[in-house]
Design a protein around this motif. Sequence first.
Motif, mmCIF file in Angstrom:
data_model
loop_
_atom_site.group_PDB
_atom_site.id
_atom_site.type_symbol
_atom_site.label_atom_id
_atom_site.label_comp_id
_atom_site.label_asym_id
_atom_site.label_seq_id
_atom_site.Cartn_x
_atom_site.Cartn_y
_atom_site.Cartn_z
ATOM 1 N N THR A 51 0.834 -1.213 0.000
ATOM 2 C CA THR A 51 0.000 0.000 0.000
ATOM 3 C C THR A 51 0.865 1.256 0.000
ATOM 4 O O THR A 51 0.515 2.238 -0.650
ATOM 5 N N GLN A 52 1.986 1.223 0.715
ATOM 6 C CA GLN A 52 2.888 2.386 0.735
ATOM 7 C C GLN A 52 3.405 2.679 -0.677
ATOM 8 O O GLN A 52 3.438 3.835 -1.109
ATOM 9 N N ASP A 53 3.795 1.630 -1.381
ATOM 10 C CA ASP A 53 4.309 1.784 -2.741
ATOM 11 C C ASP A 53 3.218 2.314 -3.674
ATOM 12 O O ASP A 53 3.445 3.227 -4.461
ATOM 13 N N VAL A 54 2.027 1.750 -3.554
ATOM 14 C CA VAL A 54 0.922 2.176 -4.421
ATOM 15 C C VAL A 54 0.550 3.627 -4.148
ATOM 16 O O VAL A 54 0.294 4.392 -5.084
ATOM 17 N N LEU A 55 0.528 4.026 -2.882
ATOM 18 C CA LEU A 55 0.165 5.412 -2.566
ATOM 19 C C LEU A 55 1.174 6.399 -3.152
ATOM 20 O O LEU A 55 0.782 7.492 -3.593
ATOM 21 N N LYS A 57 2.766 5.921 -5.951
ATOM 22 C CA LYS A 57 2.448 5.953 -7.378
ATOM 23 C C LYS A 57 1.168 6.742 -7.647
ATOM 24 O O LYS A 57 1.061 7.440 -8.654
ATOM 25 N N ILE A 58 0.206 6.632 -6.744
ATOM 26 C CA ILE A 58 -1.047 7.367 -6.904
ATOM 27 C C ILE A 58 -0.785 8.867 -6.842
ATOM 28 O O ILE A 58 -1.428 9.641 -7.554
ATOM 29 N N ASP A 59 0.163 9.287 -6.013
ATOM 30 C CA ASP A 59 0.507 10.706 -5.953
ATOM 31 C C ASP A 59 0.910 11.225 -7.326
ATOM 32 O O ASP A 59 0.579 12.342 -7.705
ATOM 33 N N TYR A 60 1.624 10.391 -8.093
ATOM 34 C CA TYR A 60 1.990 10.790 -9.446
ATOM 35 C C TYR A 60 0.755 10.860 -10.344
ATOM 36 O O TYR A 60 0.619 11.763 -11.166
ATOM 37 N N MET A 61 -0.147 9.891 -10.184
ATOM 38 C CA MET A 61 -1.356 9.878 -11.027
ATOM 39 C C MET A 61 -2.266 11.061 -10.728
ATOM 40 O O MET A 61 -2.975 11.541 -11.609
ATOM 41 N N PHE A 79 -9.428 11.487 -16.494
ATOM 42 C CA PHE A 79 -9.730 10.120 -16.059
ATOM 43 C C PHE A 79 -8.685 9.627 -15.055
ATOM 44 O O PHE A 79 -9.026 9.065 -14.016
ATOM 45 N N ASN A 80 -7.400 9.842 -15.350
ATOM 46 C CA ASN A 80 -6.337 9.407 -14.440
ATOM 47 C C ASN A 80 -6.506 10.035 -13.055
ATOM 48 O O ASN A 80 -6.363 9.356 -12.043
ATOM 49 N N GLN A 81 -6.804 11.318 -13.033
ATOM 50 C CA GLN A 81 -6.980 11.999 -11.750
ATOM 51 C C GLN A 81 -8.180 11.451 -10.988
ATOM 52 O O GLN A 81 -8.115 11.229 -9.785
ATOM 53 N N GLU A 82 -9.284 11.234 -11.696
ATOM 54 C CA GLU A 82 -10.494 10.745 -11.030
ATOM 55 C C GLU A 82 -10.319 9.331 -10.506
ATOM 56 O O GLU A 82 -10.779 9.003 -9.416
ATOM 57 N N VAL A 83 -9.680 8.484 -11.275
ATOM 58 C CA VAL A 83 -9.451 7.106 -10.832
ATOM 59 C C VAL A 83 -8.525 7.104 -9.622
ATOM 60 O O VAL A 83 -8.743 6.376 -8.657
ATOM 61 N N ALA A 84 -7.495 7.925 -9.663
ATOM 62 C CA ALA A 84 -6.523 7.953 -8.575
ATOM 63 C C ALA A 84 -7.134 8.488 -7.286
ATOM 64 O O ALA A 84 -6.950 7.913 -6.218
ATOM 65 N N ALA A 85 -7.854 9.602 -7.374
ATOM 66 C CA ALA A 85 -8.307 10.245 -6.135
ATOM 67 C C ALA A 85 -9.639 10.951 -6.311
ATOM 68 O O ALA A 85 -9.836 12.047 -5.798
ATOM 69 N N PHE A 91 -9.115 4.592 -6.233
ATOM 70 C CA PHE A 91 -8.027 3.709 -5.820
ATOM 71 C C PHE A 91 -7.428 4.204 -4.506
ATOM 72 O O PHE A 91 -7.172 3.433 -3.597
ATOM 73 N N GLU A 92 -7.203 5.503 -4.448
ATOM 74 C CA GLU A 92 -6.558 6.065 -3.261
ATOM 75 C C GLU A 92 -7.360 5.779 -1.998
ATOM 76 O O GLU A 92 -6.816 5.338 -0.985
ATOM 77 N N ASP A 93 -8.653 6.012 -2.056
ATOM 78 C CA ASP A 93 -9.485 5.780 -0.876
ATOM 79 C C ASP A 93 -9.469 4.310 -0.472
ATOM 80 O O ASP A 93 -9.352 3.986 0.714
ATOM 81 N N MET A 94 -9.568 3.423 -1.441
ATOM 82 C CA MET A 94 -9.553 1.991 -1.141
ATOM 83 C C MET A 94 -8.210 1.573 -0.531
ATOM 84 O O MET A 94 -8.170 0.830 0.447
ATOM 85 N N ILE A 95 -7.125 2.055 -1.093
ATOM 86 C CA ILE A 95 -5.793 1.712 -0.595
ATOM 87 C C ILE A 95 -5.597 2.282 0.812
ATOM 88 O O ILE A 95 -5.052 1.618 1.696
ATOM 89 N N LEU A 96 -6.072 3.505 1.041
ATOM 90 C CA LEU A 96 -5.963 4.101 2.371
ATOM 91 C C LEU A 96 -6.731 3.285 3.411
ATOM 92 O O LEU A 96 -6.254 3.079 4.529
ATOM 93 N N ARG A 97 -7.907 2.800 3.027
ATOM 94 C CA ARG A 97 -8.690 1.981 3.960
ATOM 95 C C ARG A 97 -7.976 0.666 4.265
ATOM 96 O O ARG A 97 -7.945 0.216 5.409
#
Length: 131
Positions: A51-55, A57-61, A79-85, A91-97
């Motif tokens: 999750t740390q690694d994905v988060l 990467k999400i910051d870049y997205m 689309f990239n921004q909406e999917v990321a956060a 993705f971000e919310d799910m990964i954070l949870r």
Amino acid sequence: MNDPQQVTKSLADTNDAMRGIITAAHKGEFTITPDAGDELIQIFQEIEDWTQDVLRKIDYMKQRTPLGPSPAGEAIARFNQEVAAGDQESFEDMILRIRENTPQVVQAIREGIRLYQETDDGNATNLGKQA
């Protein structure tokens, strides 16, 4: 499984399963053998690292992708921004949870191991008294 909706659903299902383990452990309804528990703990610790690694990467997205001013470039960047956060289904919310629940799941598994051993010890004691 590249469809963002499928990925977020899988992440939501994983999070629900994690919450189920936590809830069952709090109720004393979750037991697990030490060997299986140790394996699960290792898996969830790896998930926490993931999750740390994905988060990161999400910051870049979340940054607007520089794809130019064309309608397609604008649509993909948005689309990239909406999917990321985008929202609670991002993705971000799910990964954070998942990241938030991981230490609780590890603790729940440890509690499940403790309860298993306590039950096993009690059964061994009872068998010894019957012999």
